[in-house]
Design an enzyme around this catalytic site. Sequence first.
Site, PDB file in Angstrom:
ATOM      1  N   CYS A 116      11.896  -4.958  -8.133  1.00 52.43           N
ATOM      2  CA  CYS A 116      10.637  -5.719  -8.232  1.00 52.43           C
ATOM      3  C   CYS A 116      10.846  -7.219  -8.039  1.00 52.43           C
ATOM      4  CB  CYS A 116       9.958  -5.440  -9.560  1.00 52.43           C
ATOM      5  SG  CYS A 116       9.537  -3.696  -9.729  1.00 52.43           S
ATOM      6  N   HIS A 262       4.461 -10.493 -10.344  1.00 57.67           N
ATOM      7  CA  HIS A 262       4.683  -9.143  -9.829  1.00 57.67           C
ATOM      8  C   HIS A 262       3.662  -8.217 -10.479  1.00 57.67           C
ATOM      9  CE1 HIS A 262       6.237  -5.253  -9.049  1.00 57.67           C
ATOM     10  NE2 HIS A 262       6.694  -5.076 -10.268  1.00 57.67           N
ATOM     11  N   ASN A 292       1.799  -0.434  -8.494  1.00 54.53           N
ATOM     12  CA  ASN A 292       3.000  -1.262  -8.428  1.00 54.53           C
ATOM     13  C   ASN A 292       3.725  -0.960  -7.114  1.00 54.53           C
ATOM     14  OD1 ASN A 292       5.583  -2.324  -8.687  1.00 54.53           O
ATOM     15  ND2 ASN A 292       5.828  -1.739 -10.827  1.00 54.53           N
TER      16      ASN A 292
HETATM   17  C1  COA Z   1       4.181   3.236 -19.094  1.00 55.80           C
HETATM   18  C2  COA Z   1       3.184   2.570 -20.015  1.00 55.80           C
HETATM   19  C3  COA Z   1       1.872   2.384 -19.288  1.00 55.80           C
HETATM   20  C4  COA Z   1       2.974   3.481 -21.224  1.00 55.80           C
HETATM   21  O1  COA Z   1       2.120   2.836 -22.134  1.00 55.80           O
HETATM   22  P1  COA Z   1       2.427   2.928 -23.681  1.00 55.80           P
HETATM   23  O2  COA Z   1       1.403   2.098 -24.353  1.00 55.80           O
HETATM   24  O3  COA Z   1       3.855   2.623 -23.914  1.00 55.80           O
HETATM   25  O4  COA Z   1       2.212   4.435 -23.958  1.00 55.80           O
HETATM   26  P2  COA Z   1       1.469   5.038 -25.199  1.00 55.80           P
HETATM   27  O5  COA Z   1       2.335   4.935 -26.401  1.00 55.80           O
HETATM   28  O6  COA Z   1       0.106   4.470 -25.299  1.00 55.80           O
HETATM   29  O7  COA Z   1       1.323   6.541 -24.766  1.00 55.80           O
HETATM   30  C5  COA Z   1       2.441   7.344 -24.710  1.00 55.80           C
HETATM   31  C6  COA Z   1       1.913   8.757 -24.675  1.00 55.80           C
HETATM   32  O8  COA Z   1       1.201   8.949 -23.447  1.00 55.80           O
HETATM   33  C7  COA Z   1       1.759  10.032 -22.743  1.00 55.80           C
HETATM   34  N1  COA Z   1       1.722   9.726 -21.315  1.00 55.80           N
HETATM   35  C8  COA Z   1       2.679   9.161 -20.562  1.00 55.80           C
HETATM   36  N2  COA Z   1       2.264   9.056 -19.303  1.00 55.80           N
HETATM   37  C9  COA Z   1       1.016   9.573 -19.251  1.00 55.80           C
HETATM   38  C10 COA Z   1       0.092   9.743 -18.220  1.00 55.80           C
HETATM   39  N3  COA Z   1       0.352   9.343 -16.952  1.00 55.80           N
HETATM   40  N4  COA Z   1      -1.093  10.295 -18.519  1.00 55.80           N
HETATM   41  C11 COA Z   1      -1.379  10.696 -19.759  1.00 55.80           C
HETATM   42  N5  COA Z   1      -0.530  10.567 -20.793  1.00 55.80           N
HETATM   43  C12 COA Z   1       0.658  10.001 -20.526  1.00 55.80           C
HETATM   44  C13 COA Z   1       3.176  10.136 -23.265  1.00 55.80           C
HETATM   45  O9  COA Z   1       3.678  11.426 -23.062  1.00 55.80           O
HETATM   46  C14 COA Z   1       3.001   9.790 -24.710  1.00 55.80           C
HETATM   47  O10 COA Z   1       2.489  10.923 -25.377  1.00 55.80           O
HETATM   48  P3  COA Z   1       2.949  11.256 -26.894  1.00 55.80           P
HETATM   49  O11 COA Z   1       2.490  10.096 -27.712  1.00 55.80           O
HETATM   50  O12 COA Z   1       2.216  12.525 -27.168  1.00 55.80           O
HETATM   51  O13 COA Z   1       4.422  11.377 -26.835  1.00 55.80           O
HETATM   52  C15 COA Z   1       3.712   1.200 -20.499  1.00 55.80           C
HETATM   53  O14 COA Z   1       4.809   1.371 -21.348  1.00 55.80           O
HETATM   54  C16 COA Z   1       4.102   0.291 -19.377  1.00 55.80           C
HETATM   55  O15 COA Z   1       3.295  -0.096 -18.558  1.00 55.80           O
HETATM   56  N6  COA Z   1       5.366  -0.143 -19.324  1.00 55.80           N
HETATM   57  C17 COA Z   1       5.844  -1.005 -18.267  1.00 55.80           C
HETATM   58  C18 COA Z   1       6.037  -0.193 -17.047  1.00 55.80           C
HETATM   59  C19 COA Z   1       6.303  -1.049 -15.834  1.00 55.80           C
HETATM   60  O16 COA Z   1       5.661  -2.028 -15.614  1.00 55.80           O
HETATM   61  N7  COA Z   1       7.266  -0.627 -15.037  1.00 55.80           N
HETATM   62  C20 COA Z   1       7.609  -1.282 -13.828  1.00 55.80           C
HETATM   63  C21 COA Z   1       8.262  -2.569 -14.110  1.00 55.80           C
HETATM   64  S1  COA Z   1       8.625  -3.382 -12.655  1.00 55.80           S
END
Ligand code: COA
Length: 335
Positions: A116, A262, A292
């Site tokens: 990224c 980004h 992304n």
């Molecule tokens: C990935 C991301 C959106 C997850 O958000 P989060 O707030 O950490 O997740 P939450 O705790 O609200 O939710 C997690 C739950 O959702 C579920 N879940 C994960 N992906 C899912 C999806 N696509 N759809 C539905 N549910 C999903 C998980 O299994 C988990 O369930 P559980 O609580 O029963 O175990 C967030 O962590 C994020 O954006 N991180 C940065 C990612 C990024 O930018 N990466 C690239 C960097 S360059």
Amino acid sequence: MPMSASTIITGTGRYLPPRIVTNFDLEKIMNTTDEWIRQRSGIRERHYVEPGTGSSDLGFEAAVRAIEDAKSERSEIDFIIFATLSPDYYFPGNGVLIQHKLGLGTIGALDIRNQCSGFIYALSVADQYIKTGTFKKILLVAAEVQSTNLDYSDAGRDLAVLFGDGAAAVILEPNRSGDGRGVLSTHLFSDGKHASDLWMVHPSPKNKPTFYPEFIANREYYPRMDGRNVFKNASERMPEAVTIALEHNRLTVEDVALLIPHQANDRISQMVARGLKIPLEKVARNIDRYGNTTAASIPIALDEAAKEGRIKRGDIVVLTAFGSGYTWAAAVIRW
Ligand SMILES: CC(C)(COP(=O)(O)OP(=O)(O)OC[C@H]1O[C@@H](n2cnc3c(N)ncnc32)[C@H](O)[C@@H]1OP(=O)(O)O)[C@@H](O)C(=O)NCCC(=O)NCCS
């Protein structure tokens, strides 16, 4: 004494493959909802290639547009830099593929692998070459095809919904006019202890044989992410890098016309804006339409901003990125 050169961007271009995949389309093939994706990331849709199209193909289309925008001839380009985490082949890299596709001479072609942060890392390399007079017209391409290797099962759905395909390119040239326009500085950082927070491990030449049945059976060839850790670090590191970059140039956030972070997640972009106390109107946000697109996300947003007249000659534009590695970076440009 000739005036020392700064590096200016004389042309930009972007290319998104035509196929749009909405969150509702994803609902049909995996266990997710539009609401979950929008609330967590701000993404509504992303573009996917048709099978058979590689990142060098998307990069080619973006390069053609950037060369045209710079009113340049292909024959004037004297160096290529290609940033991607999703090259067409394990080797050789995309740099030579685009050299051939564009019909360029036997000029150098460099591949950048900083995920990224790839665009800002590549920009910093190009900046040195231009400032020192080594090259006079550099084509910098950033392109990704990620849709062909995403895990739509529950194990990978956190990551699968975030990523999209796309490309953008810029042309970089020296500015000796002394008007102060150009890349003012670039700032690069890394911390490899977090490598496993966002990575794709297989196939790995560390293993003999490199391809073995268990990793394929266990679906370990997909990228994996610790989303929470990435979120936390991205939200802290990007404002930190921007602050360092602005201080280096004796500028403040009030001087910034547009911040282009980004596009990892709109919540991260909002945290970055809050951390810097910069109003959201001054922050580029297009993740709702593209997801992304990794190395391509900043130059896609830059091209949009330039074409929409959102940045004008002489404006201070700040770029910042964070991603797998971790690597992160910032750049300040007087447009
Ligand atoms: C990935 C991301 C959106 C997850 O958000 P989060 O707030 O950490 O997740 P939450 O705790 O609200 O939710 C997690 C739950 O959702 C579920 N879940 C994960 N992906 C899912 C999806 N696509 N759809 C539905 N549910 C999903 C998980 O299994 C988990 O369930 P559980 O609580 O029963 O175990 C967030 O962590 C994020 O954006 N991180 C940065 C990612 C990024 O930018 N990466 C690239 C960097 S360059």
